[in-house]
Design a protein around this motif. Structure first.
Motif, PDB file in Angstrom:
ATOM      1  N   GLN A  11       7.192  -6.001   2.326  1.00 37.08           N
ATOM      2  CA  GLN A  11       6.890  -5.005   1.749  1.00 37.08           C
ATOM      3  C   GLN A  11       7.689  -3.518   1.562  1.00 37.08           C
ATOM      4  OE1 GLN A  11       6.297  -6.169   4.522  1.00 37.08           O
ATOM      5  NE2 GLN A  11       3.987  -6.673   4.744  1.00 37.08           N
ATOM      6  N   THR A  12       8.620  -2.677   2.129  1.00 33.89           N
ATOM      7  CA  THR A  12       8.783  -1.512   2.044  1.00 33.89           C
ATOM      8  C   THR A  12      10.437  -1.763   0.578  1.00 33.89           C
ATOM      9  OG1 THR A  12      10.871  -2.098   3.460  1.00 33.89           O
ATOM     10  CG2 THR A  12       8.851  -0.635   4.034  1.00 33.89           C
ATOM     11  N   ALA A  13      10.561  -2.811   0.652  1.00 33.65           N
ATOM     12  CA  ALA A  13      11.408  -3.904  -1.185  1.00 33.65           C
ATOM     13  C   ALA A  13      10.699  -3.606  -1.737  1.00 33.65           C
ATOM     14  CB  ALA A  13      12.270  -4.565  -0.088  1.00 33.65           C
ATOM     15  N   ALA A  14       9.542  -4.129  -1.764  1.00 31.35           N
ATOM     16  CA  ALA A  14       8.728  -4.102  -2.463  1.00 31.35           C
ATOM     17  C   ALA A  14       8.062  -2.827  -3.235  1.00 31.35           C
ATOM     18  CB  ALA A  14       7.438  -4.795  -2.888  1.00 31.35           C
ATOM     19  N   ALA A  15       8.178  -2.024  -2.337  1.00 27.13           N
ATOM     20  CA  ALA A  15       7.644  -0.691  -2.263  1.00 27.13           C
ATOM     21  C   ALA A  15       8.488   0.319  -3.283  1.00 27.13           C
ATOM     22  CB  ALA A  15       6.866   0.139  -1.509  1.00 27.13           C
ATOM     23  N   VAL A  22       0.666  -1.311  -0.189  1.00 28.75           N
ATOM     24  CA  VAL A  22      -0.240   0.064   0.082  1.00 28.75           C
ATOM     25  C   VAL A  22       0.605   0.815  -0.573  1.00 28.75           C
ATOM     26  CG1 VAL A  22      -2.016  -1.634   0.650  1.00 28.75           C
ATOM     27  CG2 VAL A  22       0.234  -0.260   2.700  1.00 28.75           C
ATOM     28  N   ASP A  23       0.158   1.873  -0.418  1.00 24.68           N
ATOM     29  CA  ASP A  23       1.224   3.247  -0.722  1.00 24.68           C
ATOM     30  C   ASP A  23       2.067   4.084   0.775  1.00 24.68           C
ATOM     31  OD1 ASP A  23       0.243   4.070  -3.107  1.00 24.68           O
ATOM     32  OD2 ASP A  23      -1.275   5.480  -2.337  1.00 24.68           O
ATOM     33  N   GLU A  24       1.160   3.589   1.994  1.00 26.46           N
ATOM     34  CA  GLU A  24       2.408   3.664   3.021  1.00 26.46           C
ATOM     35  C   GLU A  24       3.533   3.355   3.215  1.00 26.46           C
ATOM     36  OE1 GLU A  24      -0.845   2.953   2.874  1.00 26.46           O
ATOM     37  OE2 GLU A  24      -1.627   3.969   4.973  1.00 26.46           O
ATOM     38  N   TYR A  25       3.785   2.097   2.061  1.00 28.97           N
ATOM     39  CA  TYR A  25       5.148   1.771   2.657  1.00 28.97           C
ATOM     40  C   TYR A  25       5.636   2.619   0.891  1.00 28.97           C
ATOM     41  CZ  TYR A  25       3.396  -2.333   4.631  1.00 28.97           C
ATOM     42  OH  TYR A  25       2.357  -3.423   5.523  1.00 28.97           O
ATOM     43  N   LYS A  26       5.099   2.647   0.475  1.00 27.00           N
ATOM     44  CA  LYS A  26       5.799   4.442  -0.645  1.00 27.00           C
ATOM     45  C   LYS A  26       6.002   4.877   0.231  1.00 27.00           C
ATOM     46  CE  LYS A  26       3.114   1.357  -4.202  1.00 27.00           C
ATOM     47  NZ  LYS A  26       1.799   0.975  -5.371  1.00 27.00           N
ATOM     48  N   ASP A  27       5.195   5.580   0.842  1.00 20.41           N
ATOM     49  CA  ASP A  27       5.910   6.641   1.813  1.00 20.41           C
ATOM     50  C   ASP A  27       7.304   6.358   1.191  1.00 20.41           C
ATOM     51  OD1 ASP A  27       3.941   8.338   0.051  1.00 20.41           O
ATOM     52  OD2 ASP A  27       2.503   8.099   2.270  1.00 20.41           O
ATOM     53  N   GLU A  28       7.345   4.941   2.567  1.00 15.24           N
ATOM     54  CA  GLU A  28       8.312   4.910   3.890  1.00 15.24           C
ATOM     55  C   GLU A  28      10.022   5.273   2.248  1.00 15.24           C
ATOM     56  OE1 GLU A  28       8.823   1.929   6.375  1.00 15.24           O
ATOM     57  OE2 GLU A  28       6.811   1.976   7.089  1.00 15.24           O
ATOM     58  N   VAL A  29       9.356   4.787   1.095  1.00  9.43           N
ATOM     59  CA  VAL A  29      10.590   4.407   1.065  1.00  9.43           C
ATOM     60  C   VAL A  29      11.113   5.624   0.192  1.00  9.43           C
ATOM     61  CG1 VAL A  29      11.190   1.888   0.985  1.00  9.43           C
ATOM     62  CG2 VAL A  29      10.199   3.622  -1.157  1.00  9.43           C
ATOM     63  N   LYS A  30      10.747   7.349   0.160  1.00  2.00           N
ATOM     64  CA  LYS A  30      10.965   8.161  -0.091  1.00  2.00           C
ATOM     65  C   LYS A  30      12.049   8.822   0.165  1.00  2.00           C
ATOM     66  CE  LYS A  30       6.347   9.958  -1.919  1.00  2.00           C
ATOM     67  NZ  LYS A  30       5.772  10.056  -1.470  1.00  2.00           N
ATOM     68  N   GLY A  31      13.323   9.607  -0.254  1.00  4.92           N
ATOM     69  CA  GLY A  31      14.659   9.966   0.331  1.00  4.92           C
ATOM     70  C   GLY A  31      14.255  11.449   1.266  1.00  4.92           C
ATOM     71  N   SER A  37      17.036  12.574  -1.821  1.00  2.00           N
ATOM     72  CA  SER A  37      17.125  11.901  -2.847  1.00  2.00           C
ATOM     73  C   SER A  37      15.815  11.429  -3.586  1.00  2.00           C
ATOM     74  CB  SER A  37      18.544  11.422  -3.288  1.00  2.00           C
ATOM     75  OG  SER A  37      17.812  10.019  -2.428  1.00  2.00           O
ATOM     76  N   ASP A  38      15.357  11.307  -3.979  1.00  2.00           N
ATOM     77  CA  ASP A  38      14.173  11.065  -4.528  1.00  2.00           C
ATOM     78  C   ASP A  38      13.865   9.927  -3.908  1.00  2.00           C
ATOM     79  OD1 ASP A  38      13.891  12.271  -6.800  1.00  2.00           O
ATOM     80  OD2 ASP A  38      14.284  10.611  -8.580  1.00  2.00           O
ATOM     81  N   LEU A  39      14.536   8.993  -3.753  1.00  2.00           N
ATOM     82  CA  LEU A  39      14.442   7.094  -2.602  1.00  2.00           C
ATOM     83  C   LEU A  39      15.019   6.852  -1.463  1.00  2.00           C
ATOM     84  CD1 LEU A  39      12.992   5.537  -6.349  1.00  2.00           C
ATOM     85  CD2 LEU A  39      11.421   6.224  -4.253  1.00  2.00           C
ATOM     86  N   LYS A  40      15.271   6.199  -0.930  1.00  2.00           N
ATOM     87  CA  LYS A  40      15.788   5.886  -0.291  1.00  2.00           C
ATOM     88  C   LYS A  40      15.654   4.310  -0.662  1.00  2.00           C
ATOM     89  CE  LYS A  40      13.241   6.683   3.912  1.00  2.00           C
ATOM     90  NZ  LYS A  40      13.722   5.581   4.693  1.00  2.00           N
ATOM     91  N   ASN A  41      17.032   3.484   0.157  1.00  2.00           N
ATOM     92  CA  ASN A  41      17.015   2.217  -0.042  1.00  2.00           C
ATOM     93  C   ASN A  41      16.192   1.226   1.080  1.00  2.00           C
ATOM     94  OD1 ASN A  41      19.092   1.911   1.395  1.00  2.00           O
ATOM     95  ND2 ASN A  41      20.255   0.325  -0.355  1.00  2.00           N
TER      96      ASN A  41
END
Ligand code: BES
Ligand code: ZN
Ligand code: ZN
Length: 504
Positions: free
Chosen positions: A449-453, A423-432, A435-439
């Motif tokens: 789930q956060t890896a999949a996000a 779900v979107d909450e996991y996608k929010d967790e990987v926002k950087g 930078s755009d994203l963090k790993n």
């Protein structure tokens, strides 16, 4: 091994071992197919079998010498109660038999196929599962031992015996199973290969050799080619190793003139040939298991091999980002920011979360051909192992239909997958932050789930996509009835079967 289906009678067929799969009824073995075996010209097997304590319980074995049959030795294998017998029961029974036949040095094994009226599947499925189970149980390990037994390994050939009206169905099942087992064994062989032998370049060479043998086209992108494509994920993970990373790309085209209309699949497999964790170094205990971190690539390579052998009516693009994750002076480090092939920037907070970095570029590369479906397979997270253990892979994605088909296929091949929420909450967790994203997500919770996000950021919302986290089932510490210790080949049959269902 050579598999044939014959309509000759059990007692009259020449061989070294005659096998009877036997159901259990209440607490007794159903010996009806066996007691009339010699037509009164040999010993009455009933009392002998009973005195051996054989009740037909699942997995039980009893070898009996029987003068009245041509093969001499018979072997009873229990299937358990018919209402409990599933496809995997048949694979396991065949596995037990294959190992016992090898112990008995039986070169030619005959199987008196029982009537399938009382179980929930047909003769074709029986033959398919028996052949798969027998082949998979004897998949080679210890290939690098110098004291391997010399000479031909037994059994070398198997004959499934059934009445004339059942032969055609069983031949179809057996033929298909040979392809499925071959793909699984190929995947296991790759996973079991030691990491000093199976470097990224060696993985590419093996993929190329497989592609050539199966009539597929294979292209391998080297470092300069990937620099042009700005594949910061693969290059970043690979830069800490003396072993150059590679990107393997294989195409299979559906045969026939309607091939172009067939559904297209991109299969992306994590190909980390060894994962030390990099600068975020893993602890020493069990680090050897990280040679299996290319299990996803083995699964997708095995799957395309099966598809090619079965001439499935689907188009396939296999993409394998292959790299070795090592800590050296040039290695990426926490706080580095990488620019990925799709232009997004990623802060590396932990170099051990490297799988998602290489897959991000692999997924982007696969998406360039606009496939109908993308399936990626990866030994991605320890969190998935904690959540589901080793019996199930985790599945996440953006398409309920694709996930459902994977679940159906996994039920059939016994490579079971279980959905986790994306779900979107996991996608929010990987926002950087920088930078755009963090790993990484925020902490250790929901790591699968956060890896999949993170991966979802590299997949087009409109393309059906499923990610299969096989970190748990990619290898087994203990031998199983149809799998020796080591790589299981998990995913090869699952993905091939999924494509077969969606292509039909
Ligand atoms: N290759 C591992 C995942 C893994 C763990 C595979 C156990 C097979 C068995 C992966 O690269 C990894 O190390 N993941 C980290 C991610 C973390 C740093 C966010 C993990 O799961 O601990
Ligand atoms: Zn890692
Ligand atoms: Zn890894």
């Amino acid at each position: 091994m050579r598999w044939t289906v014959a309509k000759t009678g059990a007692a009259e067929t020449a061989g070294d071992l005659l096998v009877f799969p036997v159901f259990q009824v209440k607490d007794k073995a159903d010996l009806s197919p066996i007691t009339s075996l010699t037509g009164g010209h040999g010993p009455d097997l009933g009392p002998i079998i009973k005195s051996g304590g054989f009740k037909g319980a699942e997995g039980s074995l009893l070898p009996v010498y029987c003068g009245g049959v041509k093969a001499g030795w018979t072997l009873l294998v229990g299937l358990g109660k018919s209402e409990d017998v599933g496809l995997e029961t048949i694979r396991k029974a065949a596995g037990h038999v294959a190992k016992q036949a090898r112990k008995m040095n039986a070169a030619q094994v005959l199987v008196a196929v029982p009537a399938t009226g009382a179980v929930a599947f047909d003769d074709e499925s029986f033959a398919r599962c028996w052949v798969e189970g027998g082949e998979m149980a004897l998949s080679p390990i210890g290939e690098m031992k110098t004291d391997k037994p010399k000479g031909k390994l037994t059994p070398s050939s198997w004959k499934l015996l059934a009445s004339a009206d059942r032969v055609a169905d069983m031949r179809r099942g057996a033929k298909e199973a040979e392809a499925y087992a071959a793909g699984c064994l190929f995947a296991r062989e790759l996973v079991n290969a030691p990491p000093n032998v199976l470097t990224p370049i060696a993985l590419a060479d093996r993929a190329k050799a497989m592609a050539k043998a199966e009539g597929l086209t294979c292209k391998v992108l080297t470092v300069p080619q990937r620099k042009k494509l700005n594949m910061g994920g693969i290059l970043g993970v690979g830069q800490g190793s003396r072993q150059d990373p590679r990107l393997i790309s294989i195409h299979y085209k559906a045969p026939g003139k309607n091939g172009k209309k067939a559904p297209s699949f991109a299969l992306v497999g994590k190909g980390i040939t060894f994962d030390t964790g990099g600068i975020s170094l893993k602890p020493g205990a069990n680090m050897d298991l990280m040679k299996t971190d290319m299990g996803g690539s083995a699964a997708v390579l095995g799957a395309v091999m099966i598809a090619a052998r079965l001439k499935l009516p689907v188009n396939i693009h296999v993409v394998v980002p292959a790299a070795e994750n090592m800590p050296d002076g040039l290695a990426i480090k926490p706080a580095d920011v990488l620019t990925m092939a799709n232009g997004k920037t990623v802060e590396v907070l932990n170099t051990d979360a490297e799988g998602r970095l290489v897959l991000a570029d692999g997924l982007w590369y696969a998406a360039q051909e606009k496939p109908d479906h993308i399936i990626d397979a990866a030994t991605l997270t320890g969190a998935c192992v904690i959540a589901l253990g080793t019996y199930f892979a985790g599945v996440m994605g953006n398409s309920g239909d694709l996930i459902d088909t994977l679940r159906q296929a996994g039920g059939e091949t016994h490579e079971r997958v279980w959905p986790l929420p994306l779900v979107d909450e996991y996608k929010d967790e990987v926002k950087g932050t920088w930078s755009d994203l963090k790993n990484l997500g925020n902490g250790r919770e929901a790591g699968a789930q956060t890896a999949a996000a993170f991966l979802a950021a590299f997949v087009d919302e409109d393309t059906s996509w499923a990610h299969v986290d096989i970190a748990g089932p990619a290898h087994t510490n203990a031998p199983q009835p149809t799998c020796p210790k080591g790589g299981t080949g998990f995913g090869a049959r699952l993905i091939a079967r999924t494509m077969q269902i969606l292509g039909s």
